[in-house]
Design an enzyme around this catalytic site. Structure first.
Site, PDB file in Angstrom:
ATOM      1  N   ASN A   9       4.319 -18.879  30.114  1.00 49.74           N
ATOM      2  CA  ASN A   9       4.343 -20.089  29.764  1.00 49.74           C
ATOM      3  C   ASN A   9       3.060 -20.848  30.200  1.00 49.74           C
ATOM      4  O   ASN A   9       3.003 -21.510  31.472  1.00 49.74           O
ATOM      5  CB  ASN A   9       5.788 -20.726  29.990  1.00 49.74           C
ATOM      6  CG  ASN A   9       5.554 -22.282  29.650  1.00 49.74           C
ATOM      7  OD1 ASN A   9       4.740 -22.708  28.804  1.00 49.74           O
ATOM      8  ND2 ASN A   9       6.553 -23.326  30.228  1.00 49.74           N
ATOM      9  N   TRP A  10       1.926 -20.758  29.514  1.00 47.04           N
ATOM     10  CA  TRP A  10       0.812 -21.360  29.816  1.00 47.04           C
ATOM     11  C   TRP A  10       0.806 -22.781  29.986  1.00 47.04           C
ATOM     12  O   TRP A  10      -0.212 -23.498  30.501  1.00 47.04           O
ATOM     13  CB  TRP A  10      -0.529 -21.040  28.922  1.00 47.04           C
ATOM     14  CG  TRP A  10      -0.795 -19.455  28.917  1.00 47.04           C
ATOM     15  CD1 TRP A  10      -0.260 -18.311  29.797  1.00 47.04           C
ATOM     16  CD2 TRP A  10      -1.796 -18.877  28.351  1.00 47.04           C
ATOM     17  NE1 TRP A  10      -0.989 -17.119  29.675  1.00 47.04           N
ATOM     18  CE2 TRP A  10      -1.906 -17.176  28.708  1.00 47.04           C
ATOM     19  CE3 TRP A  10      -2.665 -19.332  27.441  1.00 47.04           C
ATOM     20  CZ2 TRP A  10      -2.977 -16.448  28.094  1.00 47.04           C
ATOM     21  CZ3 TRP A  10      -3.752 -18.115  26.892  1.00 47.04           C
ATOM     22  CH2 TRP A  10      -3.615 -17.082  27.464  1.00 47.04           C
ATOM     23  N   LYS A  11       1.589 -23.510  29.361  1.00 45.84           N
ATOM     24  CA  LYS A  11       1.737 -24.970  29.111  1.00 45.84           C
ATOM     25  C   LYS A  11       0.294 -25.414  28.800  1.00 45.84           C
ATOM     26  O   LYS A  11      -0.114 -24.596  27.754  1.00 45.84           O
ATOM     27  CB  LYS A  11       1.915 -25.756  30.543  1.00 45.84           C
ATOM     28  CG  LYS A  11       3.069 -25.014  31.234  1.00 45.84           C
ATOM     29  CD  LYS A  11       3.847 -25.469  32.412  1.00 45.84           C
ATOM     30  CE  LYS A  11       4.932 -24.831  32.842  1.00 45.84           C
ATOM     31  NZ  LYS A  11       5.551 -25.736  34.074  1.00 45.84           N
ATOM     32  N   HIS A  92      12.311 -26.903  26.961  1.00 48.94           N
ATOM     33  CA  HIS A  92      11.583 -26.963  28.312  1.00 48.94           C
ATOM     34  C   HIS A  92      11.968 -28.444  28.937  1.00 48.94           C
ATOM     35  O   HIS A  92      11.573 -29.345  28.419  1.00 48.94           O
ATOM     36  CB  HIS A  92      10.278 -26.574  28.399  1.00 48.94           C
ATOM     37  CG  HIS A  92       9.500 -26.148  29.607  1.00 48.94           C
ATOM     38  ND1 HIS A  92       9.189 -27.099  30.506  1.00 48.94           N
ATOM     39  CD2 HIS A  92       9.569 -25.159  30.180  1.00 48.94           C
ATOM     40  CE1 HIS A  92       8.740 -26.692  31.560  1.00 48.94           C
ATOM     41  NE2 HIS A  92       8.844 -25.390  31.488  1.00 48.94           N
ATOM     42  N   GLU A  94       9.929 -30.048  30.862  1.00 47.07           N
ATOM     43  CA  GLU A  94       8.794 -31.013  30.669  1.00 47.07           C
ATOM     44  C   GLU A  94       8.889 -31.524  29.106  1.00 47.07           C
ATOM     45  O   GLU A  94       8.384 -32.937  29.059  1.00 47.07           O
ATOM     46  CB  GLU A  94       7.513 -30.106  30.648  1.00 47.07           C
ATOM     47  CG  GLU A  94       7.113 -30.018  32.269  1.00 47.07           C
ATOM     48  CD  GLU A  94       6.555 -28.832  32.571  1.00 47.07           C
ATOM     49  OE1 GLU A  94       5.877 -28.076  31.696  1.00 47.07           O
ATOM     50  OE2 GLU A  94       6.370 -28.280  33.608  1.00 47.07           O
ATOM     51  N   GLU A 165      16.088 -22.645  34.351  1.00 44.70           N
ATOM     52  CA  GLU A 165      14.797 -23.098  35.303  1.00 44.70           C
ATOM     53  C   GLU A 165      15.193 -24.459  35.830  1.00 44.70           C
ATOM     54  O   GLU A 165      15.172 -25.686  35.344  1.00 44.70           O
ATOM     55  CB  GLU A 165      13.730 -23.430  34.331  1.00 44.70           C
ATOM     56  CG  GLU A 165      13.040 -22.492  33.519  1.00 44.70           C
ATOM     57  CD  GLU A 165      11.769 -22.468  33.049  1.00 44.70           C
ATOM     58  OE1 GLU A 165      10.866 -21.847  33.530  1.00 44.70           O
ATOM     59  OE2 GLU A 165      11.226 -23.563  32.585  1.00 44.70           O
ATOM     60  N   GLY A 171       7.200 -25.575  39.338  1.00 43.21           N
ATOM     61  CA  GLY A 171       5.545 -25.904  39.795  1.00 43.21           C
ATOM     62  C   GLY A 171       5.584 -26.636  41.289  1.00 43.21           C
ATOM     63  O   GLY A 171       4.350 -27.151  41.881  1.00 43.21           O
ATOM     64  N   SER A 211       8.469 -21.761  40.057  1.00 40.03           N
ATOM     65  CA  SER A 211       7.940 -20.951  41.044  1.00 40.03           C
ATOM     66  C   SER A 211       7.805 -19.690  41.495  1.00 40.03           C
ATOM     67  O   SER A 211       7.977 -19.035  42.345  1.00 40.03           O
ATOM     68  CB  SER A 211       7.999 -21.773  42.396  1.00 40.03           C
ATOM     69  OG  SER A 211       7.637 -23.172  42.091  1.00 40.03           O
ATOM     70  N   GLY A 232       5.186 -19.872  34.892  1.00 44.41           N
ATOM     71  CA  GLY A 232       4.225 -20.978  34.761  1.00 44.41           C
ATOM     72  C   GLY A 232       3.007 -20.846  35.272  1.00 44.41           C
ATOM     73  O   GLY A 232       2.083 -19.766  34.983  1.00 44.41           O
ATOM     74  N   GLY A 233       2.913 -21.338  36.471  1.00 48.25           N
ATOM     75  CA  GLY A 233       1.564 -21.189  37.295  1.00 48.25           C
ATOM     76  C   GLY A 233       0.916 -19.934  37.544  1.00 48.25           C
ATOM     77  O   GLY A 233      -0.193 -19.599  37.019  1.00 48.25           O
TER      78      GLY A 233
HETATM   79  P1  PGA Z   1       6.276 -22.564  37.062  1.00 47.61           P
HETATM   80  O1  PGA Z   1       6.805 -22.945  35.727  1.00 47.61           O
HETATM   81  O2  PGA Z   1       6.260 -20.971  37.397  1.00 47.61           O
HETATM   82  O3  PGA Z   1       4.815 -22.941  37.417  1.00 47.61           O
HETATM   83  O4  PGA Z   1       7.201 -23.132  38.078  1.00 47.61           O
HETATM   84  C1  PGA Z   1       7.738 -22.225  35.136  1.00 47.61           C
HETATM   85  C2  PGA Z   1       8.040 -23.017  33.855  1.00 47.61           C
HETATM   86  O5  PGA Z   1       8.019 -24.344  33.846  1.00 47.61           O
HETATM   87  O6  PGA Z   1       8.484 -22.227  32.820  1.00 47.61           O
END
Ligand code: PGA
Length: 251
Positions: A9-11, A92, A94, A165, A171, A211, A232-233
């Site tokens: 998930n590159w966001k 998600h 966010e 999640e 993050g 994370s 994500g990251g």
């Molecule tokens: P993260 O994000 O791996 O950076 O914690 C995961 C996500 O939001 O899907």
């Protein structure tokens, strides 16, 4: 051998097409020698980059629930399907937090994705492990799941991936423990057993997100019995992501 998902998930990253192309080609080069047929590596780039990639498992980060029409700024499931998307992340945290996404819209989006024969990755998770006022984290997870799945048949449910999640782990560099994740998986299965059946609950893939990196990924698959991860990251660093793909596979 159980199927495992490693979903990037590159966001809202990276900021140029050139970087996006380089990231995908670096990852593909890295995983080429991976002989794990049971690991599906999926890329969920921002919408404008979707047409850049044709020979990868592609997913979108969001979708609107109508097929077409006067909805300025929105992207429909039909468009995503046409661009080759196989997966769509829905709900998600966010999106819930910054864009006012509710259980009602998440439910409509899930149905729209299913109608267009793509696989929704339904993201759920509590904000705070200590619970929010007057409730517990497991009550929140159960409620999010129940509301999102309202009116979805057992047959359709089998096409959904659930991503647990916990928001506090996203993050932050502080992932859930394997115990936390296992508890969440069992809770999700119990809820699915109540809503559908025990046998269906065993079949639905549940993945972990928050994370994750190449050092902690294996524990989520092995100890917490997760069917993979939503990343994500770490998915923005080719080398790290390739190492995750290596660490996740079943020998
Ligand atoms: P993260 O994000 O791996 O950076 O914690 C995961 C996500 O939001 O899907």
């Amino acid at each position: 051998m159980k199927k495992l998902y490693l979903i990037a998930n590159w966001k809202m990253n990276p900021t140029t097409q050139a970087e996006a192309k380089k990231l995908v080609s670096d990852v593909l080069r890295g995983i080429k020698s991976l002989k794990a047929k049971n690991v599906e590596v999926v890329f969920c780039p921002p919408f404008p980059y979707l047409p850049l990639f044709s020979s990868v498992h592609l997913g979108a980060q969001d979708v609107y629930f109508e097929d077409s029409g006067a909805y300025t700024g929105e992207v429909s499931p039909k468009m995503l399907k046409d661009l080759g998307c196989k997966y769509v992340i829905v709900g998600h945290s966010e999106r819930r937090q910054y864009f006012g996404e509710t259980s009602e819209t998440i439910n409509k989006k899930l149905k729209a994705v299913l109608k267009n024969k793509m696989t929704p990755i339904l993201a759920i998770g509590e904000k705070d492990r200590d619970g929010e006022p007057n409730t517990t984290w497991y009550a929140i997870v159960k409620q999010q799941l129940t509301e999102a799945l309202d009116g979805i048949s057992a047959a359709k449910m089998q096409k959904i991936i659930i991503a647990y999640e916990p928001v506090w782990a996203i993050g932050t560099g502080v992932a859930a423990t394997a115990d936390d994740a296992l508890t969440a998986k069992l809770l999700i299965q119990k809820t699915l057993a109540q809503l559908y059946s025990k046998s269906l609950a065993q079949k639905v893939p549940v993945i972990y997100g928050g994370s994750t990196d190449s050092k902690n990924i294996a524990q989520f698959v092995q100890e917490a019995q997760m069917n993979g991860a939503l990343v994500g990251g770490s998915s923005l660093k080719a080398k790290e992501f390739v190492q995750m793909a290596e660490a996740i596979r079943n020998p």
